[in-house]
Design an enzyme around this catalytic site. Structure first.
Site, mmCIF file in Angstrom:
data_model
loop_
_atom_site.group_PDB
_atom_site.id
_atom_site.type_symbol
_atom_site.label_atom_id
_atom_site.label_comp_id
_atom_site.label_asym_id
_atom_site.label_seq_id
_atom_site.Cartn_x
_atom_site.Cartn_y
_atom_site.Cartn_z
ATOM 1 N N GLU A 148 56.752 67.367 42.636
ATOM 2 C CA GLU A 148 55.671 66.620 43.296
ATOM 3 C C GLU A 148 55.588 67.060 44.755
ATOM 4 O O GLU A 148 56.557 67.546 45.326
ATOM 5 C CB GLU A 148 55.916 65.113 43.209
ATOM 6 N N PHE A 149 54.377 66.895 45.332
ATOM 7 C CA PHE A 149 54.174 67.240 46.744
ATOM 8 C C PHE A 149 53.522 66.051 47.435
ATOM 9 O O PHE A 149 52.528 66.173 48.130
ATOM 10 C CB PHE A 149 53.304 68.508 46.864
ATOM 11 N N ASN A 205 58.594 72.395 51.393
ATOM 12 C CA ASN A 205 59.065 71.469 52.441
ATOM 13 C C ASN A 205 59.709 72.215 53.588
ATOM 14 O O ASN A 205 59.521 71.880 54.758
ATOM 15 C CB ASN A 205 60.049 70.463 51.835
ATOM 16 N N PHE A 246 50.011 70.493 60.169
ATOM 17 C CA PHE A 246 51.446 70.556 60.520
ATOM 18 C C PHE A 246 51.674 71.357 61.789
ATOM 19 O O PHE A 246 52.677 72.055 61.937
ATOM 20 C CB PHE A 246 52.282 71.057 59.321
ATOM 21 N N LEU A 247 50.724 71.265 62.720
ATOM 22 C CA LEU A 247 50.884 71.875 64.050
ATOM 23 C C LEU A 247 50.792 70.804 65.125
ATOM 24 O O LEU A 247 50.399 71.073 66.254
ATOM 25 C CB LEU A 247 49.808 72.944 64.280
ATOM 26 N N GLY A 250 55.729 66.670 68.095
ATOM 27 C CA GLY A 250 56.268 65.308 68.005
ATOM 28 C C GLY A 250 57.740 65.290 68.353
ATOM 29 O O GLY A 250 58.289 66.274 68.848
ATOM 30 N N CYS A 257 62.596 63.172 52.795
ATOM 31 C CA CYS A 257 62.559 64.456 52.069
ATOM 32 C C CYS A 257 62.951 65.664 52.915
ATOM 33 O O CYS A 257 63.854 66.409 52.541
ATOM 34 C CB CYS A 257 61.175 64.662 51.480
ATOM 35 N N LYS A 260 66.697 66.131 53.807
ATOM 36 C CA LYS A 260 67.492 66.284 52.579
ATOM 37 C C LYS A 260 67.211 67.645 51.936
ATOM 38 O O LYS A 260 68.134 68.389 51.596
ATOM 39 C CB LYS A 260 67.121 65.144 51.626
ATOM 40 N N ARG A 325 63.706 55.877 57.030
ATOM 41 C CA ARG A 325 64.786 56.802 56.633
ATOM 42 C C ARG A 325 64.712 58.103 57.428
ATOM 43 O O ARG A 325 63.652 58.730 57.508
ATOM 44 C CB ARG A 325 64.698 57.094 55.128
HETATM 45 C C1 UDX Z 1 56.971 65.524 52.790
HETATM 46 C C2 UDX Z 1 56.082 66.609 52.204
HETATM 47 O O1 UDX Z 1 54.907 66.742 53.008
HETATM 48 C C3 UDX Z 1 55.681 66.244 50.789
HETATM 49 O O2 UDX Z 1 54.893 67.277 50.216
HETATM 50 C C4 UDX Z 1 56.959 66.071 49.957
HETATM 51 O O3 UDX Z 1 56.656 65.738 48.622
HETATM 52 C C5 UDX Z 1 57.803 64.969 50.584
HETATM 53 O O4 UDX Z 1 58.119 65.313 51.941
HETATM 54 P P1 UDX Z 1 56.726 63.139 53.853
HETATM 55 O O5 UDX Z 1 58.223 63.107 53.827
HETATM 56 O O6 UDX Z 1 55.961 61.917 53.459
HETATM 57 O O7 UDX Z 1 56.212 64.346 52.878
HETATM 58 O O8 UDX Z 1 56.345 63.516 55.348
HETATM 59 P P2 UDX Z 1 55.303 64.522 56.048
HETATM 60 O O9 UDX Z 1 53.986 63.894 56.134
HETATM 61 O O10 UDX Z 1 55.420 65.863 55.421
HETATM 62 O O11 UDX Z 1 55.948 64.586 57.524
HETATM 63 C C6 UDX Z 1 57.314 64.996 57.617
HETATM 64 C C7 UDX Z 1 57.768 64.853 59.065
HETATM 65 O O12 UDX Z 1 57.125 65.851 59.870
HETATM 66 C C8 UDX Z 1 57.431 63.501 59.685
HETATM 67 O O13 UDX Z 1 58.510 63.076 60.503
HETATM 68 C C9 UDX Z 1 56.200 63.807 60.538
HETATM 69 O O14 UDX Z 1 56.075 62.949 61.664
HETATM 70 C C10 UDX Z 1 56.509 65.234 60.990
HETATM 71 N N1 UDX Z 1 55.291 65.990 61.320
HETATM 72 C C11 UDX Z 1 54.421 66.318 60.332
HETATM 73 C C12 UDX Z 1 55.076 66.383 62.636
HETATM 74 O O15 UDX Z 1 55.875 66.080 63.522
HETATM 75 N N2 UDX Z 1 53.970 67.112 62.928
HETATM 76 C C13 UDX Z 1 53.054 67.453 61.971
HETATM 77 O O16 UDX Z 1 52.065 68.107 62.306
HETATM 78 C C14 UDX Z 1 53.283 67.042 60.631
#
Ligand code: UDX
Length: 427
Positions: A148-149, A205, A246-247, A250, A257, A260, A325
């Site tokens: 899953e994603f 991931n 994802f740019l 933060g 996820c 881990k 978490r």
């Molecule tokens: C992630 C994957 O995106 C998802 O596909 C997988 O199934 C589970 O793990 P999630 O853990 O919900 O999902 O978080 P995500 O939205 O990916 O963000 C991960 C971390 O990156 C967060 O702490 C978020 O704040 C940080 N982040 C994300 C940034 O700092 N900047 C960004 O541009 C995107």
């Protein structure tokens, strides 16, 4: 065509998968050993905060396509598809802990009806499907990997509008039968072998975490060279080989996820003879980012944080979830606490602090958290923080300093109000 499906595990993945497969028209029963949780679910109470899930749950119960059972009674294990949506937590040594999966596979083997397919949706090290197949040890049963994603906060959308559906199998007939479950979706289906499907999940991931760490490091470079990270990220992200998602700089990446899965892939690689130094560097860079934010707070205050009252806005690992978490907000807060800061928290969805932050105070409003503090630090990008009464906050704070670690606010607006405003990589 509606299929009979059993989901084992009702966590984020199991619940979302069950509710969405029912929504797609299948007959779904979700099993969990947690009796209270199953009773809640059968009465329509959604145990997790996930946008849209309560509605899907209600719809599934109403159409009787979705039900919940606390006993894995044998007839439920004789459905055509058995989805494993079980926790694979990180063990002490960083490897994924697979006992839940192995125990369920062991308990399934004598009940599964012939030609059933066990579909693994849990995030597992490469080679796990092969082990599950060996545990079940039946020629008439297929094992399929279907990672899953799902992002917390957009899990339903990510399930119903995925960029792609990955199916890993060692028999094309089983692969096609699982693909058929998703026939109502338009998304491309990529059919591969077990190992490749298991690897895609970790690869995705890890690449995303690397991308976030890259932009965080780039923000530090921008500060050093006098560039603006938002303009640089715009220029970077419009290259379609890179993409704009994802740019967002933060405090670092967190959640249940990324940390881990990154550790698991590093371990998996080294167990298999490859030292994944690039990924090790990304994990280190993330820890550095936590420190960089704490240093920014100390620099903003201009003296030791010993005894200084600090307002912390945001505790969850990102906006749109109540999940703390591996939250970067908690990691940074721990560093501030170690520097002697007195922490005053506010988060829209978090009302109690984890043990490691127990000497902090959680307030029920941002206003109370900010009152009489010497610096405000934003660690989670809750949209409501944009609409706070910053003019009033400038008056009620002891001194008007703010470190916006999510680049959420407009620097000029805050400076016009009278704040000394710092953020990541912006002029
Ligand atoms: C992630 C994957 O995106 C998802 O596909 C997988 O199934 C589970 O793990 P999630 O853990 O919900 O999902 O978080 P995500 O939205 O990916 O963000 C991960 C971390 O990156 C967060 O702490 C978020 O704040 C940080 N982040 C994300 C940034 O700092 N900047 C960004 O541009 C995107």
């Amino acid at each position: 065509m509606a299929k009979q499906i059993t989901i084992i595990g009702t966590g984020y993945v199991g619940l979302t998968t069950g509710a969405c497969l029912a929504y797609l028209g299948h007959q779904v029963v979700c099993i969990d050993t947690n009796v209270e949780k199953i009773a809640e679910l059968n009465s329509g109470i959604c145990p997790i905060y996930e946008k849209g899930l309560p509605d899907l749950l209600a719809k599934g119960l109403e159409t009787e396509r979705l039900s919940f059972s606390d006993t894995a009674d044998t007839k439920l294990l004789q459905n055509e598809f058995i989805f494993l949506c079980l926790p694979t937590p990180q063990a002490e040594d960083g490897r994924a802990e697979l006992s839940a999966i192995y125990e369920v596979a062991e308990s399934l083997k004598s009940f599964l009806s012939s030609k059933a397919i066990v579909v693994n949706k849990s995030t597992v090290p490469v080679g796990t499907c092969k082990v599950i197949s060996q545990i079940i040890g039946r020629e008439d049963i297929d094992i399929v990997s279907n990672p899953e994603f799902l992002r917390e906060g957009s899990a339903i959308e990510d399930f119903l509008k995925p960029d792609r559906i990955i199916i890993g199998a060692n028999a094309i007939e089983a692969s096609d039968r699982v693909a058929e479950l998703y026939s109502n979706l338009e998304s491309p289906i990529i059919q591969v072998d077990w190992a490749s499907a298991e690897t895609v999940k970790y690869a995705t991931n890890s690449f995303l975490a690397m991308k976030v760490s890259f932009v965080n490091a780039l923000a530090a470079v921008c500060e050093a060279v006098g560039a603006d990270i938002e303009l640089v990220a715009k220029g970077l992200g419009t290259d379609n080989r890179i993409g704009s998602k994802f740019l967002q700089p933060g405090p670092g990446w967190g959640g249940s996820c990324f940390p881990k899965d990154m550790q698991a892939l590093v371990r998996l690689a080294s167990d298999s003879g490859y030292k994944f130094e690039l990924l090790e560097a990304v994990v280190d860079a993330n820890a550095q980012q936590f420190k960089r934010i704490a240093e920014k707070v100390e620099k903003a205050v201009g003296k030791s944080l010993e005894g200084v009252h600090v307002a912390v806005l945001g505790l969850t690992f990102k906006a749109g979830t109540d999940d703390i978490r591996n939250s970067p907000a908690i990691a940074v807060s721990k560093l501030l606490s170690e520097l002697g800061a007195q922490l005053n928290f506010y988060d829209p969805l978090v009302e109690s602090l984890p043990e490691e932050l127990s000497d902090g105070i959680v307030h029920d409003s941002a206003e109370k958290a900010v009152t009489n503090t010497e610096v405000i630090v934003i660690l989670t990008e809750w949209p409501e923080f944009k609409d706070l009464d910053w003019i009033k906050f400038q008056r009620i704070a002891k001194s008007s300093k703010i470190v916006d670690a999510r680049n959420l606010l407009n620097p000029q607006t805050l400076r016009d109000i009278g704040f000394e405003y710092a953020s990541l990589g912006r002029k």
